[in-house]
Design a protein around this motif. Sequence first.
Motif, PDB file in Angstrom:
ATOM      1  N   LEU A  61       8.223  63.515  -0.190  1.00  0.00           N
ATOM      2  CA  LEU A  61       9.461  63.284   0.549  1.00  0.00           C
ATOM      3  C   LEU A  61       9.576  61.837   1.011  1.00  0.00           C
ATOM      4  O   LEU A  61      10.615  61.192   0.809  1.00  0.00           O
ATOM      5  N   ALA A  62       8.536  61.291   1.638  1.00  0.00           N
ATOM      6  CA  ALA A  62       8.619  59.925   2.157  1.00  0.00           C
ATOM      7  C   ALA A  62       8.788  58.923   1.026  1.00  0.00           C
ATOM      8  O   ALA A  62       9.695  58.088   1.039  1.00  0.00           O
ATOM      9  N   ASN A  63       7.921  58.976   0.029  1.00  0.00           N
ATOM     10  CA  ASN A  63       7.992  58.012  -1.065  1.00  0.00           C
ATOM     11  C   ASN A  63       9.274  58.159  -1.864  1.00  0.00           C
ATOM     12  O   ASN A  63       9.924  57.172  -2.213  1.00  0.00           O
ATOM     13  N   ASN A  64       9.628  59.388  -2.190  1.00  0.00           N
ATOM     14  CA  ASN A  64      10.785  59.601  -3.042  1.00  0.00           C
ATOM     15  C   ASN A  64      12.074  59.156  -2.348  1.00  0.00           C
ATOM     16  O   ASN A  64      12.849  58.349  -2.869  1.00  0.00           O
ATOM     17  N   GLN A  65      12.317  59.671  -1.162  1.00  0.00           N
ATOM     18  CA  GLN A  65      13.581  59.376  -0.490  1.00  0.00           C
ATOM     19  C   GLN A  65      13.698  57.893  -0.126  1.00  0.00           C
ATOM     20  O   GLN A  65      14.761  57.279  -0.297  1.00  0.00           O
ATOM     21  N   LEU A  66      12.616  57.322   0.367  1.00  0.00           N
ATOM     22  CA  LEU A  66      12.714  55.937   0.818  1.00  0.00           C
ATOM     23  C   LEU A  66      12.690  54.949  -0.343  1.00  0.00           C
ATOM     24  O   LEU A  66      13.276  53.864  -0.245  1.00  0.00           O
TER      25      LEU A  66
END
Length: 458
Positions: A366-371
């Motif tokens: 979630l963190a890597n993908n979205q940001l």
Amino acid sequence: MNVSVVLFTSDLRLHDQPPLRAALDGSREVVPLFVVDRAVAAAGFTAPNRLAFLADCLRDLDTGLRERGGRLVVRSGDVVEEVCRVACEADADEVHMAADVSAYARLREARLRRALEGEGRRLHVHDTVTTAVPPGALTPASSDHYAVFTPYFRQWSRQPLRDALGAPRTVRVPGPIGSEDLPSRRGLPGLSQGLAPGGEAAGRRRLTAWLRDGVAAYEDRHDDLAGDATSRLSPHLHFGTLSPVELVHRARRKGGGGADAFVRQLAWRDFHRQVLAARPDAADSDYRTKRDRWRSGRAAQEDIEAWREGRTGYPVVDAAMRQLMHEGWMHNRGRLLTASFLTKTLYIDWRVGARHFLELLVDGDLANNQLNWQWVAGTGTDTRPNRVLNPVAQARRHDPDGAYVRRWVPELAGIEGPAVHEPWKLSASERAACASYPDPVVDLSEGLARFRRARGRE
């Protein structure tokens, strides 16, 4: 009571496993527990590729525990209810788990703490299990988090890291504590054909091979699409079969420019986690809004489908999207250029692309993908939010002879050399030979002009 429960989440390993080592302190018996969280499925965050990789990880974790005299207990349902139920069955006085950064994970942790304390039990949450440096440990003077990577990385690089822990020799599990059957990838529908195997043993083999044969050239070759010279360790970091602390230590011991560049990528991962920890709504909302009025309607939907299916007419974009479909993974340079093409050349909402990636990526974090999507779209932490990656220029630079394109776009396999990147420029006879490959969905100059108008750059 002299029993602890270890709740495994995204730390499915035995090496450098602080919650497990803390739980075993004092010769305690331990219940190693994994809960198949139905709320995750209900929220739409399960994907066949990740379920298959997870099944591999859990089986490997159970094997490692059994080699040490223990076993993995698997339950399904609400995490808080199942942890409390197991703690009661085992007469455990404490629960250990790794810290996480998403809004859901933090809410789950708070619920679990309240429930356990209501039963007279303690919850211990451990940092530096899924990150090398804890989110929130580094802050600038004027904010609760770093919004730009370079100053964050300077501070991150100066931080002393804890030592990596060895795997325990013995794990004693009280019995009988009931467990469901271990999940299996067998019979899961919709798996990518080239999906890699999961599990700590597979991750450690890949890490050893990478440090021996790959990392030295990483600085020079990490953008080489055809060379496939990246570590491919991201799925193991996502599921926690490898420890980021151990990876930083081992890369630094290896030394050299390639190892330094690899450590920098691990720092990017921590950077995104500290952003999401401070701004949890960035998972769905613009971190820095540009007040975009993203395209919608029939024409936009047709462009989205062409992008998803790898038939935009831009070979390097289509090659990367087809790699994603086949492997459940995509080269990092491919991720950047496909995201730029969707958000800036086609001017489609970054959330559409981020959602599609999460449906397929085995490392769908979630963190890597979205940001990362927000960084490319210009709504995130990029200090040059209006940069546009030209897919033809990117292909010439990072796939100069077209080998990557020919690997993934068989319609163009007969086109030699860099001409494969611009099939619309082929002679009539050459174009006829690959007639099944589509024409471009948009002219690059038209797409650039549209984006600049939308962002008020003209």
